[in-house]
Design a protein around this motif. Structure first.
Motif, mmCIF file in Angstrom:
data_model
loop_
_atom_site.group_PDB
_atom_site.id
_atom_site.type_symbol
_atom_site.label_atom_id
_atom_site.label_comp_id
_atom_site.label_asym_id
_atom_site.label_seq_id
_atom_site.Cartn_x
_atom_site.Cartn_y
_atom_site.Cartn_z
ATOM 1 N N SER A 80 63.021 108.415 146.366
ATOM 2 C CA SER A 80 64.470 108.665 146.290
ATOM 3 C C SER A 80 64.899 108.715 144.829
ATOM 4 N N CYS A 81 66.144 109.091 144.628
ATOM 5 C CA CYS A 81 66.749 108.993 143.294
ATOM 6 C C CYS A 81 68.164 108.474 143.547
ATOM 7 N N ASP A 82 68.346 107.172 143.400
ATOM 8 C CA ASP A 82 69.605 106.530 143.800
ATOM 9 C C ASP A 82 70.606 106.422 142.654
ATOM 10 N N ILE A 83 70.068 106.235 141.465
ATOM 11 C CA ILE A 83 70.926 106.064 140.273
ATOM 12 C C ILE A 83 70.526 107.140 139.273
ATOM 13 N N LEU A 84 71.499 107.950 138.878
ATOM 14 C CA LEU A 84 71.221 109.018 137.900
ATOM 15 C C LEU A 84 72.021 108.719 136.634
ATOM 16 N N VAL A 85 71.319 108.548 135.534
ATOM 17 C CA VAL A 85 72.010 108.308 134.256
ATOM 18 C C VAL A 85 71.750 109.514 133.355
ATOM 19 N N ASN A 86 72.777 110.325 133.164
ATOM 20 C CA ASN A 86 72.669 111.481 132.275
ATOM 21 C C ASN A 86 72.983 111.003 130.862
ATOM 22 N N ASN A 87 71.916 110.663 130.151
ATOM 23 C CA ASN A 87 72.075 110.048 128.829
ATOM 24 C C ASN A 87 71.647 110.958 127.674
ATOM 25 N N ALA A 88 70.623 111.799 127.892
ATOM 26 C CA ALA A 88 70.076 112.578 126.775
ATOM 27 C C ALA A 88 71.175 113.420 126.130
ATOM 28 N N GLY A 89 71.168 113.454 124.820
ATOM 29 C CA GLY A 89 72.192 114.240 124.126
ATOM 30 C C GLY A 89 71.757 114.542 122.710
ATOM 31 N N ILE A 90 72.308 115.614 122.175
ATOM 32 C CA ILE A 90 71.993 115.998 120.788
ATOM 33 C C ILE A 90 73.274 116.315 120.028
ATOM 34 N N THR A 91 73.157 116.358 118.711
ATOM 35 C CA THR A 91 74.265 116.844 117.872
ATOM 36 C C THR A 91 73.754 118.031 117.049
ATOM 37 N N ARG A 92 74.625 118.966 116.760
ATOM 38 C CA ARG A 92 74.366 120.062 115.804
ATOM 39 C C ARG A 92 75.679 120.238 115.035
ATOM 40 N N ASP A 93 75.958 119.252 114.148
ATOM 41 C CA ASP A 93 77.278 119.183 113.524
ATOM 42 C C ASP A 93 77.493 120.267 112.470
ATOM 43 N N ASN A 94 78.696 120.760 112.403
ATOM 44 C CA ASN A 94 79.124 121.650 111.334
ATOM 45 C C ASN A 94 80.624 121.904 111.475
ATOM 46 N N LEU A 95 81.254 122.281 110.373
ATOM 47 C CA LEU A 95 82.659 122.650 110.476
ATOM 48 C C LEU A 95 82.751 123.942 111.284
ATOM 49 N N MET A 96 83.876 124.119 111.950
ATOM 50 C CA MET A 96 84.070 125.277 112.830
ATOM 51 C C MET A 96 83.680 126.600 112.170
ATOM 52 N N LEU A 97 84.112 126.766 110.917
ATOM 53 C CA LEU A 97 83.859 128.033 110.210
ATOM 54 C C LEU A 97 82.380 128.351 110.109
ATOM 55 N N GLU A 109 74.427 123.160 126.365
ATOM 56 C CA GLU A 109 73.349 123.250 127.373
ATOM 57 C C GLU A 109 72.657 121.897 127.553
ATOM 58 N N THR A 110 72.420 121.207 126.431
ATOM 59 C CA THR A 110 71.701 119.926 126.508
ATOM 60 C C THR A 110 72.610 118.811 127.015
ATOM 61 N N ASN A 111 73.815 118.744 126.518
ATOM 62 C CA ASN A 111 74.675 117.593 126.818
ATOM 63 C C ASN A 111 75.472 117.751 128.116
ATOM 64 N N LEU A 112 75.858 118.985 128.454
ATOM 65 C CA LEU A 112 76.774 119.157 129.592
ATOM 66 C C LEU A 112 76.138 119.873 130.788
ATOM 67 N N ARG A 113 75.555 121.054 130.535
ATOM 68 C CA ARG A 113 75.005 121.789 131.681
ATOM 69 C C ARG A 113 73.901 120.990 132.370
ATOM 70 N N SER A 114 73.101 120.279 131.591
ATOM 71 C CA SER A 114 72.005 119.481 132.167
ATOM 72 C C SER A 114 72.542 118.464 133.171
ATOM 73 N N ALA A 115 73.677 117.862 132.857
ATOM 74 C CA ALA A 115 74.263 116.850 133.751
ATOM 75 C C ALA A 115 74.719 117.505 135.055
ATOM 76 N N PHE A 116 75.354 118.663 134.937
ATOM 77 C CA PHE A 116 75.786 119.409 136.131
ATOM 78 C C PHE A 116 74.584 119.715 137.030
ATOM 79 N N VAL A 117 73.509 120.216 136.423
ATOM 80 C CA VAL A 117 72.332 120.603 137.219
ATOM 81 C C VAL A 117 71.672 119.364 137.848
ATOM 82 N N ALA A 118 71.569 118.291 137.083
ATOM 83 C CA ALA A 118 70.932 117.074 137.606
ATOM 84 C C ALA A 118 71.750 116.481 138.752
#
Ligand code: NDP
Length: 244
Positions: A80-97, A109-118
């Protein structure tokens, strides 16, 4: 008050180090069997062996099909998979410009879409068993924003909207979904900061220090347990009082 997760199986993404590793360790300590996940199988297996009641799995969570297969592999291995912890995350920091499309996409894709799929993959078994705990690790930056982190803040704010929707959709099946939003926690992610930057930061934290991975893991264990049976759709900050 004892947290007892005996008989439960937890999948923790990004648990080869940092916050995720401590979450995995804490859940094992509470009696759960844990799937340790990172991109490198050898590393995940090493950590799992150190923790005890755990097994290592390799998955690049930015690849949707691999996340679906990961959930299936965990269910096959543990039943089974009773408890799902979506923890993995990355940063790619930069100013908007200067922020490139690739930096935006990689973080979302790494921080948000992965959680939706899991969540989509894990909810089937949880619905059948009428029990599930989903905990998404966001950030205070998803609540208050941050210069140079538009992509990261958007991904973490997205996790909050996702979690509230999941909480409403799955509550009738006794599947709870909450968000833990850490402030500044001492890990590889924050070790990249200069000592001056850390000192300056600490002055803005009412408790006067960076958090520890254990500060976050304790809350995740609580939210996974029967003590939190009436809590869903919430965003809980673990930030020494930074955001209040
Ligand atoms: P670390 O950088 O220390 O660890 C990140 C973990 O995620 C590693 O186990 C890494 O494993 C895994 N990971 C990264 N990318 C992928 C991928 N594509 N597929 C699978 N696994 C991946 O991060 P932290 O422990 O500091 O952060 C954990 C979470 O907490 C993140 O979501 C972060 O945004 C959040 N957070 C952290 C804060 C902090 O101050 N540290 C503050 C607020 C939020 P590997 O490299 O082995 O694949």
């Amino acid at each position: 008050m004892k947290i007892d997760l005996t008989g439960k199986v937890a999948l923790v993404t990004g648990s080869t180090r940092g916050i995720g590793r401590t979450i995995a360790e804490t859940l094992v300590g509470c009696g759960a069997r844990v799937a340790v996940v990172g991109r490198d199988l050898k590393k995940a297996e090493e950590v799992a062996e150190e923790l005890g009641e755990a097994r290592g799995f390799a998955c690049d969570i930015s690849v949707p099909a691999d996340v679906t297969m990961l959930v299936q592999a965990v269910e096959d291995a543990f039943g089974s998979c009773d408890i799902l912890v979506n923890n993995a995350g990355i940063t790619r920091d930069n100013l908007m410009l200067r922020m490139k499309d690739e930096d935006w996409d990689a973080v979302l894709e790494t921080n948000l879409r992965s959680a939706f799929v899991a969540i989509r993959a894990a909810q089937r078994g949880m619905m059948k068993r009428r029990w599930g705990r989903i905990i998404n690790i966001a950030s205070v930056v998803g609540i208050i924003g941050n210069k140079g982190q538009a992509n990261y803040a958007a991904s973490k704010a997205g996790l909050i909207g996702l979690s509230k929707s999941v909480a409403k959709e799955l509550a009738s099946r006794n599947i709870l979904c909450n968000v833990v939003a850490p402030g500044f926690i001492k890990t590889d992610m924050t070790d990249a900061m200069t000592e001056d930057a850390v000192t300056a930061l600490a002055t803005q934290i009412p408790l006067g220090r960076l958090g520890t991975t254990g500060d976050v893991a304790g809350l995740v264990a609580f939210l996974s347990s029967s003590h939190a049976d009436y809590i869903t759709g919430q965003v809980l900050t673990v930030d020494g009082g930074m955001v209040m």
